[in-house]
Design a protein around this motif. Structure first.
Motif, mmCIF file in Angstrom:
data_model
loop_
_atom_site.group_PDB
_atom_site.id
_atom_site.type_symbol
_atom_site.label_atom_id
_atom_site.label_comp_id
_atom_site.label_asym_id
_atom_site.label_seq_id
_atom_site.Cartn_x
_atom_site.Cartn_y
_atom_site.Cartn_z
ATOM 1 N N ALA C 167 63.280 55.579 -91.848
ATOM 2 C CA ALA C 167 62.382 56.266 -90.743
ATOM 3 C C ALA C 167 63.268 57.009 -89.912
ATOM 4 N N PRO C 171 67.569 64.327 -93.581
ATOM 5 C CA PRO C 171 67.778 64.569 -94.922
ATOM 6 C C PRO C 171 69.052 63.962 -95.643
ATOM 7 N N ARG C 174 69.698 60.488 -95.350
ATOM 8 C CA ARG C 174 68.470 59.634 -96.338
ATOM 9 C C ARG C 174 69.216 59.644 -97.924
ATOM 10 N N ASN C 175 69.790 60.750 -98.050
ATOM 11 C CA ASN C 175 70.175 60.883 -99.381
ATOM 12 C C ASN C 175 71.378 59.867 -99.815
ATOM 13 N N HIS C 196 57.626 55.407 -95.963
ATOM 14 C CA HIS C 196 56.590 56.235 -95.984
ATOM 15 C C HIS C 196 56.992 57.852 -96.606
ATOM 16 N N TYR C 197 58.216 57.864 -96.895
ATOM 17 C CA TYR C 197 58.701 59.213 -97.678
ATOM 18 C C TYR C 197 58.171 58.728 -99.124
ATOM 19 N N LEU C 198 57.423 59.369 -99.506
ATOM 20 C CA LEU C 198 56.852 59.352 -100.723
ATOM 21 C C LEU C 198 57.998 59.575 -102.062
ATOM 22 N N GLN C 199 58.475 60.813 -101.420
ATOM 23 C CA GLN C 199 59.575 61.382 -102.552
ATOM 24 C C GLN C 199 60.430 60.498 -102.740
ATOM 25 N N TYR C 262 51.060 70.308 -98.751
ATOM 26 C CA TYR C 262 52.477 69.741 -98.817
ATOM 27 C C TYR C 262 53.242 70.919 -98.417
ATOM 28 N N GLY C 263 53.823 70.607 -96.988
ATOM 29 C CA GLY C 263 54.672 71.610 -96.238
ATOM 30 C C GLY C 263 53.746 72.758 -96.547
ATOM 31 N N GLU C 297 52.780 60.994 -103.614
ATOM 32 C CA GLU C 297 52.158 61.180 -102.481
ATOM 33 C C GLU C 297 50.680 61.366 -102.929
ATOM 34 N N PHE C 300 49.463 58.052 -103.989
ATOM 35 C CA PHE C 300 49.104 57.359 -102.862
ATOM 36 C C PHE C 300 47.911 57.810 -102.151
ATOM 37 N N ILE C 301 47.600 59.018 -101.844
ATOM 38 C CA ILE C 301 46.522 59.648 -101.242
ATOM 39 C C ILE C 301 45.194 59.038 -102.103
#
Ligand SMILES: Nc1ncnc2c1ncn2[C@@H]1O[C@H](COP(=O)(O)OP(=O)(O)OP(=O)(O)O)[C@@H](O)[C@H]1O
Ligand SMILES: [Mg+2]
Lengths: 244, 373, 309
Positions: C167, C171, C174-175, C196-199, C262-263, C297, C300-301
């Motif tokens: 969280a 990036p 995170r990687n 919560h980063y579904l990627q 999405y972006g 994502e 999820f939605i």
């Protein structure tokens, strides 16, 4: 109705051993949404705090303009909404009590408050949890409460420091709808984010690294200029190139 | 829009603070429990009654002057003087706890005195008995001064300096003496501690950052944060007062309005002190330590609560002048036991006011509306 | 001895706070060495479940076995087998890196000698290269998270629970985090991760999706996608700005199922293929469209929202 813009010139700030900001120049115009992105320690929070008047720059200036007229910070202070990055709510106060507390601090009238409160609670899907103390909310719900407190007033400037960390994808989308609504009301919004897809949705992005702006402009043109497909790539490329 | 002081904002902060207090058992327990604990502790557990203190006198000079000097002790109701056993080292009486103190007058006392040279008397006290030593030494100084005036040539003066200290406590009830000072301790410790903790907590948990970003003015924060504790400590004071009056039969000879004025002055000062501590430390733990040091020590040790100020080394005597507990002690005891009026209390009240202004000024000056270190 | 079948086995677990049910009768099982994604909306009960599995909360009813142990034999044994990285930052800001590690070690009763070598080993493993005398409060956020991870791995646990480890992390870090999670899983550790980063969640072997205290789906990412999206999905990529009006128009179009940003891009769910073809023809050239695989994502939605826009 005032429209506030902010102009910063050559802002520098040293915090302890770190040069948090090293000469930043930018201007923020109303009705636009600015996204601050950058790796850890890039200076996003420091910039936010300086804009909120919570820290003072070592050098450089920070000017607030209301309809192109320079005004003193104290004049605009009360029309800036701010959501800090770190935890800043009272664990023993309930959601409803927080909203009432900030209503009183912002001198919001009862009628306006009722409307606003209902709106925000609906938007964040927090209606069922009004009586729950902040300390017992889930991580994302806590963030949402912070957001509600900041957006309770009708500000001219909104400063949000990583407001969507830990917020689930659905609520994040709803939150963005709210942000777009704000800028349609000619409000200046500045937010920092660690979600790179959010960076693409801003009107302008400022990419910060080690206290400097390394790229700024519309998301699409920044990506083109840096030859990256998205912002995630942009940072990974920079890292590969050895620039952290 | 946000230019002036808004009472409604201060009020909302106060209301929030009341909620914190109501939900935090620790604060409530401290505020209401500590005074009771103190009253019980000082009222019952410790016996400060210094009547009939056993003393041994070894008069090796045995002149008229030395006998005259010793008479001061025998005529006092506080001491029971016994001549030393000639074959014994008088000091051993202390070791065996036969006596609390030993007075030794070496040969030549009378001669020295007559010749106008400084004459020496040796007084040994049982230092192990901490609680009474201070009191005894206080008496001794009083006696000595009185005796000096009597023996040294010149008009015979009544040993006033001794008597006056106890005139107001005619029953020689040292319990009254202590309990009447408890109000000082309760306010001094509680109010500093509670305010220091509450403001430091806002810093520590990060909520101050959010608070400072709102239009709320520093004065409103201060007012709103302090008012509930003012109320809370007043409740504690009333509790102490009631227990003192009812349980210990303490008289109240003075004017209640004067008392209230003194309490408010002292209370505001302590609140400001707590505020100052918390804006400097910004950490609960540090704030707690500092408030204990700066709250408890002066009220317990340097206010005359237990240890008479007259018996302190000169440095500490002067130090007490700038410490508020000393002045409020005078007010509290004066009103409880002596029934003094505004005239007698003018100086302590004025000093409290002065110290108040200084402390408030400092706290306000240090209270920042930013996050700079 | 037979190798244990499940690293985590939960049966009809319910957790209530007062009369509020945070976790409502859930059952699932996690294989050893698996990267298990635990997803769900805010307040769905993820953290509550994790805290229970770590022995920090007592379940109201139901049972759980973690690393072959159930709670009846006491949580002490359990604690040496699981590592927990909390959603909230739990290190001490006013201590240095090494002091924090020493404290974490003392909680787990590690010997000082072991601590030294273990810390060195771990820091190398997580590629943590800050001077150990640095005060934690002077570290950037992502680095703090890395340190928390290292602290939770100190006692070499079999199962690691990571509650939103990334969280607010940039990036690059995170990687790095996910490379680590994969590395740990390869080394045989069971990784139980919420995010919560579904990627990121695409990296999980299996995913449980929670809503309001219940598990509403549990499968591999691929199967979740095909199950949730029988219909085709189209991506719209606006090459210039000013596409928002168009998108607003599409939102109101009855032929289109739903449209999600999405972006800069949009994902459009097609409910009526023929209808969509007509719409697509009227769209300006600058809006590039192409059929795509749904992302997690999207899943999820769709699943959490129950299909509502
Ligand atoms: N101690 C508590 N007392 C009462 N309710 C609680 C307590 N702890 C958690 N809850 C409630 O339980 C629900 C689930 O919380 P939990 O923290 O498990 O959510 P989560 O899935 O981790 O959400 P997030 O993604 O926001 O972190 C929430 O509604 C929360 O308010
Ligand atoms: Mg959680």
């Amino acid at each position: 109705m005032s429209q506030i813009s902010i102009q910063i010139k050559n802002l520098s700030k040293r915090l302890g051993p770190n040069q948090a900001l090293a000469g930043i120049t930018a201007s923020f115009e109303p009705a636009l949404l600015y996204g601050l992105i950058g790796p850890d320690g890039a200076g996003k929070t420091t910039l936010m705090r300086i804009l909120m008047g919570l820290l003072f720059p070592d050098s450089g200036e920070c000017a607030y303009l209301d309809n192109h007229q320079t005004v003193a910070f104290e004049r605009v202070r009360s029309s800036i909404a701010y959501m800090p990055q770190q935890q800043s709510l009272y664990p023993d106060l309930s959601v409803a009590e927080h909203l009432e507390f900030f209503r009183d601090l912002y001198l919001i009238s009862g009628k306006v408050f009722q409307k606003r409160r209902a709106e925000l609670l609906h938007l964040t899907r927090m209606e069922p949890f009004q009586d729950r103390p902040a300390g017992k909310l889930s991580g994302g719900m806590y963030k949402k409460l912070g957001l509600m407190c900041a957006l309770l007033q009708s500000p001219d400037v909104v400063l949000l420091d990583e407001p969507t960390n830990g917020v689930d994808p659905i609520s994040r989308r709803e939150f963005w709808d709210l942000l777009y609504r704000l800028i349609r009301q000619k409000i200046l919004v500045i937010m920092s984010t660690a979600y790179m897809d959010e960076a693409e949705r801003c009107s302008r992005v400022l990419v910060l690294d080690e206290g400097k702006i390394i790229a700024a402009g519309e998301p699409l043109s920044v990506l083109k200029q840096e030859k990256a497909g998205n912002f995630e790539e942009l940072f990974l490329q920079r890292q590969k190139a050895g620039r952290r | 829009m946000s230019a002036g002081f808004r009472f409604s904002r201060a009020w909302s902060i106060a209301r929030k603070e009341v909620r914190h207090v109501r939900r935090d058992p620790f604060t409530l327990a401290t505020a209401l429990g500590l005074p009771i604990l103190l009253v019980v502790f000082f009222g019952y557990a410790i016996d400060f009654n210094v009547k009939d203190i056993h003393m041994i006198a070894a008069d090796r000079d045995n002149t008229r002057a030395s006998r005259e000097w010793l008479k001061n002790f025998t005529s006092s109701r506080f001491f029971k003087l016994e001549p030393a056993d000639p074959g014994q080292d008088p000091q051993s009486a202390l070791d065996t706890e036969q006596a609390k103190g030993v007075i030794i007058i070496e040969p030549g006392f009378g001669n020295d005195l007559g010749a106008g040279r400084p004459a020496e008397v040796q007084i040994l006290l049982d230092g192990a008995d901490n609680s009474t030593t201070g009191i005894i030494s206080g008496y001794l100084i009083g006696i000595q001064q009185a005796a000096w005036k009597k023996i040294s040539s010149g008009p015979r003066v009544q040993p006033l300096s001794l008597q006056t200290r106890f005139l107001f406590n005619q029953e020689q009830n040292s319990r009254w003496f202590v309990v009447s000072g408890l109000v000082v301790v309760v306010i001094g410790v509680l109010s500093i501690l509670l305010t220091a903790l509450t403001v430091a907590r806002e810093w520590e948990t990060g909520s101050m950052e959010l608070l400072l970003s709102t239009p709320v003015r520093p004065l409103e924060i201060i007012f709103g944060k302090l008012a509930p504790y003012l109320g809370l400590v007043l409740v504690s004071v009333v509790m102490v007062y009631l227990v003192a009056r009812i349980q210990f039969g303490l008289p109240f000879m003075g004017n209640h309005l004067l008392f209230l004025a003194g309490i408010l002055l002292f209370l505001c000062l302590c609140l400001a002190q707590g505020l100052l501590i918390s804006v400097i430390t910004r950490q609960q733990q540090l704030a707690m330590q500092l408030s204990f040091i700066s709250g408890l020590l002066p009220t317990l040790l340097l206010s005359g609560f237990i240890f008479p100020i007259e018996s302190m080394p000169p440095f500490f005597q002067y130090l007490t002048y700038i410490l508020a507990p000393r002045w409020f002690m005078v007010i509290s005891r004066g009103l409880f036991l002596k029934g003094v009026g505004l005239l007698e209390l003018a100086q302590p009240l004025f000093m409290l006011l002065l110290l108040n202004l200084i402390m408030m000024g400092l706290a306000l000056k240090r209270f920042k509306k930013d996050l700079e270190p | 001895m037979r190798k244990q079948a499940w690293a985590v086995e939960v049966k009809e677990l319910t957790i209530r706070f007062g009369d509020f049910t945070a976790v409502d009768n859930i059952s699932f099982a996690v294989k050893p060495g698996e990267i298990f994604g635990f997803l769900g909306a805010n307040g769905a009960g993820k953290t509550t479940t994790i805290r229970t599995l770590c022995g920090l909360l007592v379940p109201t009813s139901g049972s759980a076995r973690v690393a072959g142990l159930d709670f009846k034999s006491g949580v002490q044994a359990l604690k040496s087998k699981v590592g927990y990285m909390s959603q909230r930052f739990t290190l001490y800001n006013d201590l240095t890196i090494s002091e924090n590690m020493a404290f974490a070690a003392s909680l787990r009763k590690l010997k000082p000698g072991v601590l030294q070598s273990r810390t060195r080993e771990l820091f190398k493993f997580v590629e943590f290269d800050y001077p150990v005398k640095t005060l934690v409060k002077n570290l950037p956020g992502g680095i703090k998270q890395q340190l928390s991870l290292a602290a939770s791995l100190l006692h070499n646990p079999e199962i690691v629970f990571l509650d939103e480890p990334t969280a607010g992390v940039s990036p690059v870090i995170r990687n790095k985090f996910w490379a680590l999670i994969r590395k740990l899983a390869r080394a045989g550790k069971t990784m139980f991760v919420t995010t919560h980063y579904l990627q990121e969640a695409e990296e999980c072997n299996r995913i449980a999706l929670m809503r309001e205290g219940r598990i509403i789906a549990l499968d591999t990412p691929q199967r979740l996608k095909t199950q949730a999206f029988p219909e085709p999905l189209i991506e719209i990529n606006p090459e210039v700005g000013g596409s928002r009006q168009w998108v607003e128009k599409l939102k109101l179009d009855p032929r289109i199922g739903c449209i999600q940003p999405y972006g800069r891009r949009y994902h459009v769910l097609i409910q009526n293929q023929a209808g969509w073809k007509k719409v697509a023809r009227t769209m300006p050239k600058s809006l590039k469209t192409r059929p795509i695989q749904p992302s997690l994502e999207d899943v999820f939605i769709r699943l959490v929202e129950g299909g509502r826009t």
